[in-house]
Design an enzyme around this catalytic site. Structure first.
Site, PDB file in Angstrom:
ATOM      1  CG  HIS A 176      -7.882-104.772  48.244  1.00 48.52           C
ATOM      2  ND1 HIS A 176      -7.555-103.432  48.213  1.00 48.52           N
ATOM      3  CD2 HIS A 176      -8.903-104.925  47.357  1.00 48.52           C
ATOM      4  CE1 HIS A 176      -8.343-102.806  47.337  1.00 48.52           C
ATOM      5  NE2 HIS A 176      -9.160-103.696  46.811  1.00 48.52           N
TER       6      HIS A 176
ATOM      7  CD  GLU B 245      -4.384 -97.805  51.247  1.00 49.65           C
ATOM      8  OE1 GLU B 245      -3.687 -98.800  51.581  1.00 49.65           O
ATOM      9  OE2 GLU B 245      -5.239 -97.846  50.344  1.00 49.65           O
TER      10      GLU B 245
END
Length: 431
Positions: free
Chosen positions: A173, A381
């Site tokens: 991303h 994450e």
């Protein structure tokens, strides 16, 4: 660990039901504020309240909305005004988070995050300093023609030895620049530690490590190098038959692609899965590299982490189903995933859980690497835990601390790469 399994109120259930009823109205619509070649207008983060279960969060994602952050009874999303109006028409309650516009978020100094070119320059410098430990390979090129580089770190790196291989991927991303810093941190820790740190020396003598610092270089450049961040998530590949730009690479992998409401068919959506599995140029490059690590029909890569931001989570498959097990994922497999995930989380303070405890995703790299290639694959994450810590763009003064925070977890994965089942005492059965 399922930290969000709380009882849903009747009001919230009605809200989610209303959203599901209206879902047909959202078909074909997306949450990307605009995907024109000139880029999106100002967007910002919003809190969507009244969502405290995985099923409610999944209902939101089925509108084509990407979730940035999961809170106990709400989520945070990035959206423009049109998306906000659309979601409110579906019954969702949203409130703006001040100071989270992409235009408001700038690095503390231009040098805080490595640019794409600076990343390659640092890799080349480390390779020159440690020629016996580091080799590099251009495994393919992005849609716009930028090199996608895989860095190998191992004793006798120029030789392909019969050793367990570990893969670290970063920056699927575009806006998640802290993950590129994580790649450089891992490269520097391993090379500087060889010969001086007994643990690292032993690991590089018995493992081959592959680091892909940026799986989405076009998106990284687009998000970072215009003078202010753009909050861009996807790659920069046009959608056939459309003026819209970008595929969510982490919904484009060829395992249960588009199966389960965990991605969007709308090119305007932040979670657009592409017209077909591996249609994303960069997805195909990395997938071909992984397939190329099969020797004599046996996959040499045994373990993997895909680094993302943000949320401070350790996640594992499957993402496409709420079930703990599934085709190709037995109870013993799930137990090994969970045990190693929890041990790594114990080293960095993240929350460990199955990916679908958050919400359903399909076509993810974790599900493909395990379901198709048999590789123990995790998502990390990274920092921060919430938007208040800077969201996708934390300040530069936390980079060293937050990348170092994962040193121990990286070494744990390397240690168990010879046989992950060893962590549950089942090595005699599986290894």
């Amino acid at each position: 660990m399922r930290p969000f399994s709380r009882t849903t109120s009747a009001r919230r259930a009605r809200t989610a039901a209303a959203a599901l009823v209206a879902l047909a109205l959202a078909a074909g619509l997306g949450t990307q504020a605009t995907a024109s070649p000139s880029g999106p207008p100002t967007v910002q983060q919003w809190e969507v309240t009244g969502l405290d279960s995985a099923t409610e969060r999944t209902a939101l994602t089925r509108t084509g909305t990407a979730i940035d952050e999961v809170r106990p009874d709400s989520v945070v999303i990035t959206a423009g005004d049109a998306d906000v109006r659309r979601l409110r028409s579906l019954g969702y309650e949203l409130s703006a988070l001040p100071g989270t516009s992409a235009a408001d978020v700038r690095p503390t100094a231009p040098s805080d995050y490595h640019t794409y070119a600076a990343t390659l320059a640092e890799i080349n410098a480390v390779r020159a300093q440690y020629p016996s430990l580091v080799t590099t390979r251009v495994i393919g090129r992005s849609y716009q023609g930028r090199d996608i580089v895989a860095v190998k770190v191992s004793a006798n790196a120029a030789t392909d030895e019969a050793e367990p291989e570990v893969l670290f991927t970063h920056n699927q991303h575009a806006r998640e620049h802290l993950t590129v810093e994580m790649a450089l941190r891992t490269l520097n820790v391993l090379t500087s530690g060889y010969g001086s740190n007994a643990r690292i020396t032993q690991l590089l003598n018995s493992r081959e490590v592959w680091i892909i610092p940026s799986a989405n270089p076009d998106g990284k450049v687009y998000d970072q190098e215009s003078g202010s961040f753009r909050s861009w998530r996807k790659n920069r590949q046009p959608t056939p038959g459309s003026s819209l730009i970008g595929t969510d690479l982490n919904r484009n992998w060829n395992y249960r692609w588009g199966c389960c409401g965990g991605s969007s068919s709308s090119p305007g959506s932040e979670t657009y899965r592409g017209p077909s599995a591996e249609s994303g140029t960069e997805t195909r490059v990395v997938a071909d590299f992984v397939r190329g690590r099969r020797v004599g029909g046996v996959q040499q890569i045994t373990a993997h982490i895909d680094f993302h931001t943000y949320g401070e989570l350790v996640l594992w498959p499957y993402g496409y189903t709420y079930n703990r097990t599934g085709p190709g994922l037995t109870a013993d497999d799930a137990a090994a995933f969970e045990a190693l995930g929890e041990e790594m989380a114990g080293s960095n303070g993240y929350t460990p859980q199955q990916s679908s405890d958050l919400y359903i995703t399909d076509g993810s790299i974790n599900d493909w690497l395990w379901g198709d290639q048999g590789i123990f694959s995790y998502t990390f994450e990274m920092y921060p835990r919430g938007a208040s810590g800077g969201g996708f763009y934390p300040p530069g003064n936390v980079i060293a601390r937050e990348t170092a925070r994962n040193d121990a977890a990286v070494l744990l994965l390397l240690e168990y790469a010879d046989c992950v089942y060893r962590i549950t005492g089942q090595e005699d059965t599986y290894c």
